[in-house]
Design a protein around this motif. Structure first.
Motif, PDB file in Angstrom:
ATOM      1  N   ALA A  13       0.823  -1.208   0.000  1.00 50.20           N
ATOM      2  CA  ALA A  13       0.000   0.000   0.000  1.00 50.20           C
ATOM      3  C   ALA A  13       0.858   1.259   0.000  1.00 50.20           C
ATOM      4  O   ALA A  13       0.555   2.230  -0.703  1.00 50.20           O
ATOM      5  CB  ALA A  13      -0.934  -0.006   1.195  1.00 50.20           C
ATOM      6  N   THR A  14       1.924   1.259   0.770  1.00 44.89           N
ATOM      7  CA  THR A  14       2.807   2.415   0.832  1.00 44.89           C
ATOM      8  C   THR A  14       3.479   2.648  -0.523  1.00 44.89           C
ATOM      9  O   THR A  14       3.575   3.789  -0.998  1.00 44.89           O
ATOM     10  CB  THR A  14       3.863   2.232   1.945  1.00 44.89           C
ATOM     11  N   GLU A  15       3.913   1.572  -1.146  1.00 43.37           N
ATOM     12  CA  GLU A  15       4.523   1.675  -2.475  1.00 43.37           C
ATOM     13  C   GLU A  15       3.523   2.251  -3.483  1.00 43.37           C
ATOM     14  O   GLU A  15       3.862   3.141  -4.272  1.00 43.37           O
ATOM     15  CB  GLU A  15       4.978   0.287  -2.935  1.00 43.37           C
ATOM     16  N   LYS A  16       2.280   1.776  -3.449  1.00 45.01           N
ATOM     17  CA  LYS A  16       1.264   2.247  -4.390  1.00 45.01           C
ATOM     18  C   LYS A  16       0.843   3.681  -4.067  1.00 45.01           C
ATOM     19  O   LYS A  16       0.568   4.470  -4.977  1.00 45.01           O
ATOM     20  CB  LYS A  16       0.047   1.312  -4.395  1.00 45.01           C
ATOM     21  N   ASP A  22       3.206  10.363  -7.140  1.00 43.58           N
ATOM     22  CA  ASP A  22       4.038  10.726  -8.279  1.00 43.58           C
ATOM     23  C   ASP A  22       3.182  11.025  -9.516  1.00 43.58           C
ATOM     24  O   ASP A  22       3.448  11.991 -10.234  1.00 43.58           O
ATOM     25  CB  ASP A  22       5.042   9.614  -8.591  1.00 43.58           C
ATOM     26  N   LEU A  23       2.177  10.206  -9.748  1.00 43.06           N
ATOM     27  CA  LEU A  23       1.281  10.440 -10.892  1.00 43.06           C
ATOM     28  C   LEU A  23       0.506  11.749 -10.725  1.00 43.06           C
ATOM     29  O   LEU A  23       0.380  12.532 -11.662  1.00 43.06           O
ATOM     30  CB  LEU A  23       0.311   9.272 -11.057  1.00 43.06           C
ATOM     31  N   ALA A  24      -0.003  11.994  -9.530  1.00 41.71           N
ATOM     32  CA  ALA A  24      -0.789  13.191  -9.261  1.00 41.71           C
ATOM     33  C   ALA A  24       0.055  14.461  -9.363  1.00 41.71           C
ATOM     34  O   ALA A  24      -0.446  15.517  -9.778  1.00 41.71           O
ATOM     35  CB  ALA A  24      -1.434  13.097  -7.880  1.00 41.71           C
ATOM     36  N   ALA A  25       1.320  14.357  -8.997  1.00 42.41           N
ATOM     37  CA  ALA A  25       2.209  15.526  -9.030  1.00 42.41           C
ATOM     38  C   ALA A  25       2.317  16.107 -10.440  1.00 42.41           C
ATOM     39  O   ALA A  25       2.440  17.324 -10.605  1.00 42.41           O
ATOM     40  CB  ALA A  25       3.586  15.155  -8.503  1.00 42.41           C
ATOM     41  N   LEU A  29      -1.578  18.022  -8.373  1.00 41.39           N
ATOM     42  CA  LEU A  29      -2.547  17.576  -7.370  1.00 41.39           C
ATOM     43  C   LEU A  29      -1.864  17.049  -6.117  1.00 41.39           C
ATOM     44  O   LEU A  29      -0.768  16.495  -6.178  1.00 41.39           O
ATOM     45  CB  LEU A  29      -3.423  16.457  -7.950  1.00 41.39           C
ATOM     46  N   THR A  30      -2.530  17.218  -4.998  1.00 45.45           N
ATOM     47  CA  THR A  30      -2.091  16.583  -3.762  1.00 45.45           C
ATOM     48  C   THR A  30      -2.847  15.266  -3.605  1.00 45.45           C
ATOM     49  O   THR A  30      -3.920  15.081  -4.177  1.00 45.45           O
ATOM     50  CB  THR A  30      -2.376  17.470  -2.530  1.00 45.45           C
ATOM     51  N   VAL A  31      -2.284  14.364  -2.820  1.00 45.72           N
ATOM     52  CA  VAL A  31      -2.938  13.091  -2.497  1.00 45.72           C
ATOM     53  C   VAL A  31      -3.009  13.017  -0.979  1.00 45.72           C
ATOM     54  O   VAL A  31      -1.990  12.936  -0.300  1.00 45.72           O
ATOM     55  CB  VAL A  31      -2.159  11.878  -3.058  1.00 45.72           C
ATOM     56  N   ASP A  32      -4.227  13.108  -0.467  1.00 47.24           N
ATOM     57  CA  ASP A  32      -4.421  13.168   0.971  1.00 47.24           C
ATOM     58  C   ASP A  32      -4.878  11.824   1.511  1.00 47.24           C
ATOM     59  O   ASP A  32      -5.867  11.252   1.034  1.00 47.24           O
ATOM     60  CB  ASP A  32      -5.433  14.263   1.299  1.00 47.24           C
ATOM     61  N   LEU A  33      -4.163  11.339   2.508  1.00 46.91           N
ATOM     62  CA  LEU A  33      -4.460  10.061   3.123  1.00 46.91           C
ATOM     63  C   LEU A  33      -5.482  10.257   4.241  1.00 46.91           C
ATOM     64  O   LEU A  33      -5.269  11.042   5.157  1.00 46.91           O
ATOM     65  CB  LEU A  33      -3.180   9.432   3.672  1.00 46.91           C
ATOM     66  N   GLU A  34      -6.574   9.545   4.127  1.00 42.60           N
ATOM     67  CA  GLU A  34      -7.622   9.546   5.151  1.00 42.60           C
ATOM     68  C   GLU A  34      -7.565   8.209   5.862  1.00 42.60           C
ATOM     69  O   GLU A  34      -7.713   7.163   5.249  1.00 42.60           O
ATOM     70  CB  GLU A  34      -8.993   9.733   4.506  1.00 42.60           C
ATOM     71  N   ASN A  55       7.150  10.194   1.876  1.00 43.66           N
ATOM     72  CA  ASN A  55       7.959  11.419   1.791  1.00 43.66           C
ATOM     73  C   ASN A  55       7.861  12.106   0.420  1.00 43.66           C
ATOM     74  O   ASN A  55       8.867  12.372  -0.226  1.00 43.66           O
ATOM     75  CB  ASN A  55       9.422  11.112   2.141  1.00 43.66           C
ATOM     76  N   ARG A  56       6.637  12.396   0.000  1.00 49.04           N
ATOM     77  CA  ARG A  56       6.417  13.112  -1.253  1.00 49.04           C
ATOM     78  C   ARG A  56       5.894  14.512  -0.918  1.00 49.04           C
ATOM     79  O   ARG A  56       5.080  14.664  -0.004  1.00 49.04           O
ATOM     80  CB  ARG A  56       5.399  12.396  -2.139  1.00 49.04           C
ATOM     81  N   PRO A  57       6.323  15.528  -1.667  1.00 55.50           N
ATOM     82  CA  PRO A  57       5.881  16.890  -1.353  1.00 55.50           C
ATOM     83  C   PRO A  57       4.384  17.109  -1.555  1.00 55.50           C
ATOM     84  O   PRO A  57       3.822  18.036  -0.964  1.00 55.50           O
ATOM     85  CB  PRO A  57       6.694  17.771  -2.300  1.00 55.50           C
ATOM     86  N   ASN A  58       3.723  16.272  -2.339  1.00 59.05           N
ATOM     87  CA  ASN A  58       2.289  16.435  -2.558  1.00 59.05           C
ATOM     88  C   ASN A  58       1.444  15.468  -1.748  1.00 59.05           C
ATOM     89  O   ASN A  58       0.234  15.409  -1.908  1.00 59.05           O
ATOM     90  CB  ASN A  58       1.949  16.321  -4.054  1.00 59.05           C
ATOM     91  N   ALA A  59       2.071  14.712  -0.839  1.00 58.07           N
ATOM     92  CA  ALA A  59       1.323  13.806   0.044  1.00 58.07           C
ATOM     93  C   ALA A  59       0.780  14.605   1.217  1.00 58.07           C
ATOM     94  O   ALA A  59       1.462  15.483   1.754  1.00 58.07           O
ATOM     95  CB  ALA A  59       2.214  12.672   0.531  1.00 58.07           C
ATOM     96  N   GLY A  60      -0.450  14.305   1.591  1.00 59.19           N
ATOM     97  CA  GLY A  60      -1.062  15.033   2.692  1.00 59.19           C
ATOM     98  C   GLY A  60      -1.887  14.132   3.590  1.00 59.19           C
ATOM     99  O   GLY A  60      -2.036  12.931   3.338  1.00 59.19           O
ATOM    100  N   LEU A  61      -2.429  14.738   4.606  1.00 57.40           N
ATOM    101  CA  LEU A  61      -3.234  14.046   5.606  1.00 57.40           C
ATOM    102  C   LEU A  61      -4.600  14.711   5.680  1.00 57.40           C
ATOM    103  O   LEU A  61      -4.695  15.920   5.874  1.00 57.40           O
ATOM    104  CB  LEU A  61      -2.548  14.145   6.974  1.00 57.40           C
ATOM    105  N   MET A  62      -5.645  13.931   5.498  1.00 61.42           N
ATOM    106  CA  MET A  62      -6.995  14.475   5.600  1.00 61.42           C
ATOM    107  C   MET A  62      -7.612  13.973   6.903  1.00 61.42           C
ATOM    108  O   MET A  62      -7.655  12.771   7.154  1.00 61.42           O
ATOM    109  CB  MET A  62      -7.838  14.021   4.398  1.00 61.42           C
ATOM    110  N   ILE A  63      -8.058  14.906   7.718  1.00 55.07           N
ATOM    111  CA  ILE A  63      -8.672  14.564   8.993  1.00 55.07           C
ATOM    112  C   ILE A  63     -10.184  14.604   8.842  1.00 55.07           C
ATOM    113  O   ILE A  63     -10.764  15.624   8.477  1.00 55.07           O
ATOM    114  CB  ILE A  63      -8.223  15.547  10.104  1.00 55.07           C
ATOM    115  N   ASP A  64     -10.816  13.485   9.129  1.00 54.39           N
ATOM    116  CA  ASP A  64     -12.270  13.351   9.173  1.00 54.39           C
ATOM    117  C   ASP A  64     -12.645  13.359  10.651  1.00 54.39           C
ATOM    118  O   ASP A  64     -12.106  12.557  11.426  1.00 54.39           O
ATOM    119  CB  ASP A  64     -12.668  12.026   8.499  1.00 54.39           C
TER     120      ASP A  64
END
Length: 179
Positions: A13-16, A22-25, A29-34, A55-64
């Motif tokens: 999952a981490t690899e994907k 990388d694709l979204a960058a 786009l950012t990719v936010d992990l919920e 450790n990607r600059p466009n990775a983020g954290l979404m808080i629900d």
């Protein structure tokens, strides 16, 4: 891009997740992990571990708000995280008591979230530690949709959110409906 991790194979999952970042960058786009309490990545610590490994600059954290409360995370834990991880948050409420039965937790998660300020989650305490100007609304409630219709339910979601945010937060945030 909103994502979550349900597979117990966290290495895969981490690899994907990194690949999606990388694709979204390429598209800005950012990719936010919920994280979701019934998924493999089910709390803040698990999400932070993935984000640090990726450790990607466009990775983020979404808080629900619902998931944060159900995972028993504390608002102060958010203060130690990189501010650039936060792009938006999901605004919703639910009963304060956390169900111990998995089926009941899933039912509430999928079909009975409450309008902001209507339940027992201390949303304001969480939001004070989430540095995002935009709140999306994720508020599935099957009985209300059946009773009120989709448009009226969505209208009430956004009105309750605006009222809650204006009455409880010193620094306003923008609410957008997603439902």
């Amino acid at each position: 891009v909103l994502s979550s991790i349900w597979t117990p194979n966290l290495e895969y999952a981490t690899e994907k997740f990194a690949k999606v970042c990388d694709l979204a960058a390429q598209f800005g786009l950012t990719v936010d992990l919920e994280y979701v309490p019934i998924a493999a990545v089910n709390n803040l610590a698990g999400a932070v571990k993935v984000l640090r490994e990726v450790n990607r600059p466009n990775a983020g954290l979404m808080i629900d708000m619902h998931h944060f409360h159900r995972a028993l995370d504390t608002p102060e834990d958010l203060d130690a995280l990189p501010r650039e991880w936060f792009h938006f948050a999901h605004l919703c409420d639910a009963q304060g008591q956390i169900p111990t039965d998995r089926a009941e937790m899933i039912r509430i998660l999928r079909e009975e979230r409450l309008y902001a300020g209507e339940g027992g989650i201390d949303i304001a305490a969480i939001l004070r530690h989430v540095p995002v100007p935009v709140l999306s609304i994720e508020l599935p409630h099957l009985a209300r949709v059946k009773e009120l219709g989709t448009a009226e339910h969505a209208f009430r979601c956004i009105e309750a959110a605006k009222k809650y945010v204006s009455e409880t937060l010193e620094q306003p945030k923008k609410c957008v409906a997603i439902a």
